[in-house]
Design a protein around this motif. Structure first.
Motif, PDB file in Angstrom:
ATOM      1  N   PHE A 162     -10.324   0.026  -6.336  1.00  8.48           N
ATOM      2  CA  PHE A 162      -9.681   1.102  -5.579  1.00  8.48           C
ATOM      3  C   PHE A 162      -9.744   0.814  -4.079  1.00  8.48           C
ATOM      4  O   PHE A 162      -8.760   1.007  -3.357  1.00  8.48           O
ATOM      5  N   HIS A 163     -10.889   0.368  -3.617  1.00  7.00           N
ATOM      6  CA  HIS A 163     -11.072   0.087  -2.194  1.00  7.00           C
ATOM      7  C   HIS A 163     -10.104  -0.998  -1.721  1.00  7.00           C
ATOM      8  O   HIS A 163      -9.501  -0.895  -0.646  1.00  7.00           O
ATOM      9  N   ILE A 164      -9.966  -2.060  -2.525  1.00  4.77           N
ATOM     10  CA  ILE A 164      -9.030  -3.136  -2.172  1.00  4.77           C
ATOM     11  C   ILE A 164      -7.598  -2.613  -2.122  1.00  4.77           C
ATOM     12  O   ILE A 164      -6.856  -2.881  -1.174  1.00  4.77           O
ATOM     13  N   LEU A 165      -7.210  -1.873  -3.153  1.00  8.02           N
ATOM     14  CA  LEU A 165      -5.849  -1.342  -3.208  1.00  8.02           C
ATOM     15  C   LEU A 165      -5.587  -0.397  -2.046  1.00  8.02           C
ATOM     16  O   LEU A 165      -4.524  -0.452  -1.409  1.00  8.02           O
ATOM     17  N   GLU A 166      -6.542   0.454  -1.740  1.00  6.79           N
ATOM     18  CA  GLU A 166      -6.374   1.390  -0.625  1.00  6.79           C
ATOM     19  C   GLU A 166      -6.260   0.638   0.704  1.00  6.79           C
ATOM     20  O   GLU A 166      -5.422   0.972   1.550  1.00  6.79           O
ATOM     21  N   LEU A 167      -7.091  -0.379   0.888  1.00  9.74           N
ATOM     22  CA  LEU A 167      -7.044  -1.177   2.114  1.00  9.74           C
ATOM     23  C   LEU A 167      -5.658  -1.776   2.326  1.00  9.74           C
ATOM     24  O   LEU A 167      -5.081  -1.680   3.426  1.00  9.74           O
ATOM     25  N   LYS A 172       0.435  -1.423   4.999  1.00  7.44           N
ATOM     26  CA  LYS A 172       1.626  -2.017   4.387  1.00  7.44           C
ATOM     27  C   LYS A 172       2.230  -3.090   5.294  1.00  7.44           C
ATOM     28  O   LYS A 172       2.397  -2.880   6.493  1.00  7.44           O
ATOM     29  N   GLY A 173       2.543  -4.230   4.686  1.00  8.31           N
ATOM     30  CA  GLY A 173       3.179  -5.311   5.419  1.00  8.31           C
ATOM     31  C   GLY A 173       2.222  -6.240   6.122  1.00  8.31           C
ATOM     32  O   GLY A 173       2.610  -7.335   6.545  1.00  8.31           O
ATOM     33  N   ILE A 174       0.962  -5.827   6.248  1.00 10.87           N
ATOM     34  CA  ILE A 174      -0.035  -6.672   6.917  1.00 10.87           C
ATOM     35  C   ILE A 174      -0.698  -7.580   5.885  1.00 10.87           C
ATOM     36  O   ILE A 174      -1.139  -7.121   4.827  1.00 10.87           O
ATOM     37  N   VAL A 175      -0.779  -8.858   6.186  1.00 13.03           N
ATOM     38  CA  VAL A 175      -1.391  -9.816   5.265  1.00 13.03           C
ATOM     39  C   VAL A 175      -2.891  -9.897   5.544  1.00 13.03           C
ATOM     40  O   VAL A 175      -3.312 -10.122   6.680  1.00 13.03           O
ATOM     41  N   THR A 212       2.756  -9.124 -14.282  1.00  9.72           N
ATOM     42  CA  THR A 212       1.781  -9.702 -13.349  1.00  9.72           C
ATOM     43  C   THR A 212       2.246 -11.031 -12.758  1.00  9.72           C
ATOM     44  O   THR A 212       1.772 -11.442 -11.699  1.00  9.72           O
ATOM     45  N   LYS A 213       3.188 -11.704 -13.446  1.00 11.01           N
ATOM     46  CA  LYS A 213       3.705 -12.974 -12.914  1.00 11.01           C
ATOM     47  C   LYS A 213       4.715 -12.746 -11.797  1.00 11.01           C
ATOM     48  O   LYS A 213       4.976 -13.641 -10.997  1.00 11.01           O
ATOM     49  N   HIS A 214       5.284 -11.541 -11.754  1.00 12.67           N
ATOM     50  CA  HIS A 214       6.237 -11.189 -10.699  1.00 12.67           C
ATOM     51  C   HIS A 214       5.863  -9.808 -10.138  1.00 12.67           C
ATOM     52  O   HIS A 214       6.566  -8.817 -10.347  1.00 12.67           O
ATOM     53  N   PRO A 215       4.719  -9.719  -9.448  1.00 12.29           N
ATOM     54  CA  PRO A 215       4.236  -8.433  -8.943  1.00 12.29           C
ATOM     55  C   PRO A 215       5.152  -7.816  -7.894  1.00 12.29           C
ATOM     56  O   PRO A 215       5.727  -8.535  -7.069  1.00 12.29           O
ATOM     57  N   ILE A 216       5.293  -6.505  -7.947  1.00 16.08           N
ATOM     58  CA  ILE A 216       6.118  -5.816  -6.951  1.00 16.08           C
ATOM     59  C   ILE A 216       5.269  -5.063  -5.926  1.00 16.08           C
ATOM     60  O   ILE A 216       5.779  -4.630  -4.896  1.00 16.08           O
ATOM     61  N   TYR A 217       3.986  -4.905  -6.203  1.00 18.72           N
ATOM     62  CA  TYR A 217       3.111  -4.176  -5.280  1.00 18.72           C
ATOM     63  C   TYR A 217       2.236  -5.133  -4.467  1.00 18.72           C
ATOM     64  O   TYR A 217       2.412  -5.263  -3.258  1.00 18.72           O
ATOM     65  N   ILE A 218       1.324  -5.801  -5.105  1.00 15.17           N
ATOM     66  CA  ILE A 218       0.446  -6.721  -4.379  1.00 15.17           C
ATOM     67  C   ILE A 218       1.080  -8.110  -4.378  1.00 15.17           C
ATOM     68  O   ILE A 218       1.163  -8.773  -5.412  1.00 15.17           O
ATOM     69  N   LYS A 219       1.524  -8.510  -3.201  1.00 18.73           N
ATOM     70  CA  LYS A 219       2.211  -9.794  -3.051  1.00 18.73           C
ATOM     71  C   LYS A 219       1.236 -10.866  -2.546  1.00 18.73           C
ATOM     72  O   LYS A 219       0.381 -10.592  -1.692  1.00 18.73           O
ATOM     73  N   THR A 220       1.399 -12.063  -3.070  1.00 22.22           N
ATOM     74  CA  THR A 220       0.623 -13.206  -2.581  1.00 22.22           C
ATOM     75  C   THR A 220       1.417 -13.914  -1.487  1.00 22.22           C
ATOM     76  O   THR A 220       2.580 -14.242  -1.680  1.00 22.22           O
ATOM     77  N   VAL A 221       0.776 -14.111  -0.349  1.00 29.95           N
ATOM     78  CA  VAL A 221       1.366 -14.906   0.728  1.00 29.95           C
ATOM     79  C   VAL A 221       0.618 -16.230   0.693  1.00 29.95           C
ATOM     80  O   VAL A 221      -0.532 -16.325   1.137  1.00 29.95           O
ATOM     81  N   TRP A 222       1.234 -17.243   0.103  1.00 28.20           N
ATOM     82  CA  TRP A 222       0.550 -18.492  -0.188  1.00 28.20           C
ATOM     83  C   TRP A 222      -0.070 -19.127   1.049  1.00 28.20           C
ATOM     84  O   TRP A 222       0.556 -19.242   2.086  1.00 28.20           O
ATOM     85  N   GLY A 225      -2.957 -15.041   2.199  1.00 28.39           N
ATOM     86  CA  GLY A 225      -3.703 -13.957   1.579  1.00 28.39           C
ATOM     87  C   GLY A 225      -2.822 -13.033   0.768  1.00 28.39           C
ATOM     88  O   GLY A 225      -1.878 -13.470   0.101  1.00 28.39           O
ATOM     89  N   TYR A 226      -3.073 -11.724   0.874  1.00 27.20           N
ATOM     90  CA  TYR A 226      -2.350 -10.725   0.088  1.00 27.20           C
ATOM     91  C   TYR A 226      -1.861  -9.574   0.975  1.00 27.20           C
ATOM     92  O   TYR A 226      -2.440  -9.283   2.011  1.00 27.20           O
ATOM     93  N   LYS A 227      -0.801  -8.931   0.513  1.00 21.92           N
ATOM     94  CA  LYS A 227      -0.280  -7.769   1.217  1.00 21.92           C
ATOM     95  C   LYS A 227       0.442  -6.850   0.235  1.00 21.92           C
ATOM     96  O   LYS A 227       0.758  -7.218  -0.890  1.00 21.92           O
ATOM     97  N   ILE A 228       0.656  -5.617   0.666  1.00 21.00           N
ATOM     98  CA  ILE A 228       1.521  -4.665  -0.052  1.00 21.00           C
ATOM     99  C   ILE A 228       2.737  -4.450   0.822  1.00 21.00           C
ATOM    100  O   ILE A 228       2.632  -4.207   2.004  1.00 21.00           O
TER     101      ILE A 228
END
Length: 228
Positions: A162-167, A172-175, A212-222, A225-228
């Motif tokens: 939950f903490h990760i998702l909330e962060l 939004k948009g920040i990697v 999970t192979k094509h996520p629409i919420y948590i995106k991987t920025v190769w 890191g990760y962003k929403i």
């Protein structure tokens, strides 16, 4: 009101010593020598944190952790003699929030317990004065109730998930790099060989993403890191 901690280990000496350390810090302690006894105690008591051995007769700590996670969100710390990275990953993937190997340092254990309880209190319903619902498409995050809904379905996340998702959702948009996520959520220095964040991201995606192979919420920025 004292925080109530459940220690689950088939080794009586571990239960005794761990209990003494934590009682000296002012915690109320319950003990169970196996997984079945632990699950019964959780049904009958308001437990704030569970310290759980992995290798136990009858039902393993991994199985116990998964059963606890079906209905409960309190922090779970694995205390295990198994120190391989794969064992840690499996433990965290089953829903645990932290993993300490035996033999353990008493001060480290106490620090980890206090850290988990601080975060649990902060992100538990009724403790957060800033009532807010964060929405991303069909994903809704109620930061007061600690409730996550995708479409019309509620999904259960562990406190760390939950903490990760909330962060990510609050920014939004920040990697965020893996290092940044770890240091913000765990409050500890990140080590390059640690796969903890990736394991938690994988578990979150399994719960909130349709594919999970094509996520629409948590995106991987190769490579970043990760962003929403």
């Amino acid at each position: 009101m004292l925080n109530k901690i459940l220690i689950v280990d088939d080794d009586a000496q571990i239960r005794k010593v761990t209990g003494i350390y934590l009682e000296n810090e002012g915690y109320e302690i319950l003990k169970a020598e196996n997984g079945y006894e632990a699950l019964k105690l959780i049904e009958k008591n308001e437990i704030d944190l569970v310290i759980l051995d992995i290798m136990m007769p009858g039902i393993s700590g991994i199985e116990v952790c998964m059963k606890i996670r079906e209905n409960n969100i309190m922090p779970i710390i694995f205390l295990s003699a198994k120190s391989e990275d794969l064992d840690k990953i499996q433990g965290l993937a089953s829903g645990a929030d932290d993993y300490i190997t035996k033999p353990f340092n008493a001060m480290e254990l106490i620090a980890r317990v206090k850290s988990q309880l601080r975060r649990y209190t902060r992100y538990t319903p009724g403790q957060n004065a800033n009532k807010e619902v964060i929405e991303v498409g069909n994903l809704s995050i109620d930061t007061d109730k600690r409730q996550v809904i995708v479409g019309d379905k509620e999904v259960k996340l562990t406190p760390k998930e939950f903490h990760i998702l909330e962060l990510l959702a609050r920014n939004k948009g920040i990697v965020f790099s893996i290092e940044k996520i770890y240091e913000r959520v765990w409050g500890e220095k990140f080590y390059k060989s640690d796969n903890t964040v990736m394991v938690h991201i994988t578990k979150i995606r399994e719960k909130i993403e349709e594919d999970t192979k094509h996520p629409i919420y948590i995106k991987t920025v190769w490579g970043v890191g990760y962003k929403i």
